[in-house]
Design an enzyme around this catalytic site. Structure first.
Site, PDB file in Angstrom:
ATOM      1  N   ALA A  10     -17.176 -96.878  -3.200  1.00  0.00           N
ATOM      2  CA  ALA A  10     -15.780 -96.443  -3.267  1.00  0.00           C
ATOM      3  C   ALA A  10     -14.939 -96.850  -2.071  1.00  0.00           C
ATOM      4  O   ALA A  10     -13.830 -96.345  -1.901  1.00  0.00           O
ATOM      5  CB  ALA A  10     -15.729 -94.914  -3.423  1.00  0.00           C
ATOM      6  N   ARG A  12     -13.547 -99.739  -1.511  1.00  0.00           N
ATOM      7  CA  ARG A  12     -12.504-100.726  -1.802  1.00  0.00           C
ATOM      8  C   ARG A  12     -12.435-100.989  -3.307  1.00  0.00           C
ATOM      9  O   ARG A  12     -13.232-100.474  -4.079  1.00  0.00           O
ATOM     10  CB  ARG A  12     -12.803-102.029  -1.070  1.00  0.00           C
ATOM     11  CG  ARG A  12     -14.183-102.582  -1.387  1.00  0.00           C
ATOM     12  CD  ARG A  12     -14.541-103.768  -0.515  1.00  0.00           C
ATOM     13  NE  ARG A  12     -15.886-104.260  -0.809  1.00  0.00           N
ATOM     14  CZ  ARG A  12     -16.388-105.370  -0.315  1.00  0.00           C
ATOM     15  NH1 ARG A  12     -15.646-106.111   0.484  1.00  0.00           N
ATOM     16  NH2 ARG A  12     -17.611-105.757  -0.627  1.00  0.00           N
ATOM     17  N   TYR A 152     -27.030-111.020 -13.325  1.00  0.00           N
ATOM     18  CA  TYR A 152     -25.969-110.011 -13.279  1.00  0.00           C
ATOM     19  C   TYR A 152     -25.729-109.423 -14.663  1.00  0.00           C
ATOM     20  O   TYR A 152     -25.663-108.201 -14.845  1.00  0.00           O
ATOM     21  CB  TYR A 152     -24.686-110.642 -12.739  1.00  0.00           C
ATOM     22  CG  TYR A 152     -23.500-109.718 -12.695  1.00  0.00           C
ATOM     23  CD1 TYR A 152     -23.330-108.820 -11.651  1.00  0.00           C
ATOM     24  CD2 TYR A 152     -22.539-109.744 -13.706  1.00  0.00           C
ATOM     25  CE1 TYR A 152     -22.231-107.977 -11.602  1.00  0.00           C
ATOM     26  CE2 TYR A 152     -21.440-108.907 -13.673  1.00  0.00           C
ATOM     27  CZ  TYR A 152     -21.294-108.020 -12.618  1.00  0.00           C
ATOM     28  OH  TYR A 152     -20.210-107.168 -12.584  1.00  0.00           O
ATOM     29  N   LYS A 156     -26.170-105.460 -16.148  1.00  0.00           N
ATOM     30  CA  LYS A 156     -25.070-104.724 -16.781  1.00  0.00           C
ATOM     31  C   LYS A 156     -25.406-104.350 -18.226  1.00  0.00           C
ATOM     32  O   LYS A 156     -24.995-103.297 -18.713  1.00  0.00           O
ATOM     33  CB  LYS A 156     -23.784-105.545 -16.704  1.00  0.00           C
ATOM     34  CG  LYS A 156     -23.277-105.731 -15.281  1.00  0.00           C
ATOM     35  CD  LYS A 156     -23.047-104.398 -14.572  1.00  0.00           C
ATOM     36  CE  LYS A 156     -22.411-104.573 -13.200  1.00  0.00           C
ATOM     37  NZ  LYS A 156     -22.123-103.280 -12.545  1.00  0.00           N
ATOM     38  N   ILE A 185     -11.425-108.593 -13.232  1.00  0.00           N
ATOM     39  CA  ILE A 185     -10.583-107.714 -12.420  1.00  0.00           C
ATOM     40  C   ILE A 185     -10.340-108.362 -11.062  1.00  0.00           C
ATOM     41  O   ILE A 185     -11.260-108.885 -10.431  1.00  0.00           O
ATOM     42  CB  ILE A 185     -11.250-106.334 -12.225  1.00  0.00           C
ATOM     43  CG1 ILE A 185     -11.664-105.743 -13.585  1.00  0.00           C
ATOM     44  CG2 ILE A 185     -10.297-105.400 -11.487  1.00  0.00           C
ATOM     45  CD1 ILE A 185     -10.523-105.477 -14.543  1.00  0.00           C
TER      46      ILE A 185
END
Length: 244
Positions: A10, A12, A152, A156, A185
């Site tokens: 948390a 950034r 990765y 996920k 994002i």
């Protein structure tokens, strides 16, 4: 009953935006971080300056001992965790034959094992209180896969499977478990992409732009509210239509 939230990763980006949104929803919030201490303290100070009660805690979520100590300290200072947001994650771009043992252990350790660690130490209090809320942050790559991101994407996809299984396992104890899959994002993780690639990713997104941390935080806000009390086991994409 006190509403206490733990947000991992948390300091950034998405995690910081989530912490702010939960403060606005009346939660006491612990901002977990591993390396970015200055940014975590800055975020905590900013939120406290607005009148919110927060704390920071340094812990590597891949380390069970550190996670256990973190949950105990949060309980001591803010109360038992009633909302857990598993946001901490690391990226890994490499062709499968180029993966090293260190890359494999680190990516699985943080992205998947890290979520399992925080959940298993947060759940006992939730079960005792017959109430709890777990929100796991995954990725659209866990749904559709991505070239040169097989490791990765695999972690996920594991988070998505973990979410759906735990939703069924924990529902009788009054605990909800949901998952958010962000698309592309605009965070520090995007630093490894050049401007041409970023523009192409925005072009490939039907809404024509990259997502923001606040876009993801708003999805977390929905799952955190009482209005979603009958929603569990769901996988919500926040991707501007990228995954189709």
């Amino acid at each position: 009953m006190t509403k206490t939230a733990l947000v991992t990763g948390a300091s950034r980006g998405i995690g910081s935006a989530i912490a702010e949104a939960l403060c606005e929803e009346g939660y006491l919030v612990c901002l977990n971080y591993e390396k970015s201490e200055d940014r975590a303290l800055e975020g905590c100070s900013r939120l406290m300056g607005r009148g919110y009660r927060t704390m920071t805690y340094r812990a590597d979520v891949s380390d069970p001992g550190q996670v256990k100590d973190m949950l105990l300290k949060v309980k001591e200072k803010l109360g038992p965790v009633s909302l857990l947001v598993n946001n901490a994650g690391v990226s890994c771009q490499a062709q499968i034959q180029d993966l090293t043992d260190e890359m494999i252990d680190r990516t699985i350790g943080v992205n998947l094992k890290g979520q399992i660690n925080t959940i298993r130490y947060a759940v006992p209090d939730m079960i005792s209180n017959k109430c709890g809320n777990i929100i796991n942050i995954a990725s659209i790559w866990g749904l559709r896969g991505a070239s040169c991101e097989s490791l990765y994407a695999a972690t996920k996809a594991g988070v998505i499977g973990l979410t759906r299984s735990l939703a069924m396992e924990l529902a009788p104890s009054g605990i909800r478990v949901n998952c958010i899959c962000p698309g592309v994002i605009d965070t520090d993780m995007m630093a490894e992409y050049d401007d041409v690639t970023k523009k192409q990713l925005a072009f490939d997104t039907p809404m024509g732009r990259l997502g923001t941390p606040e876009d993801v935080a708003e999805a977390v806000r929905y799952f955190a509210k009482e209005g979603s009390v009958f929603v569990t086991g769901q996988v919500l994409t926040v991707d501007g239509g990228f995954a189709g």
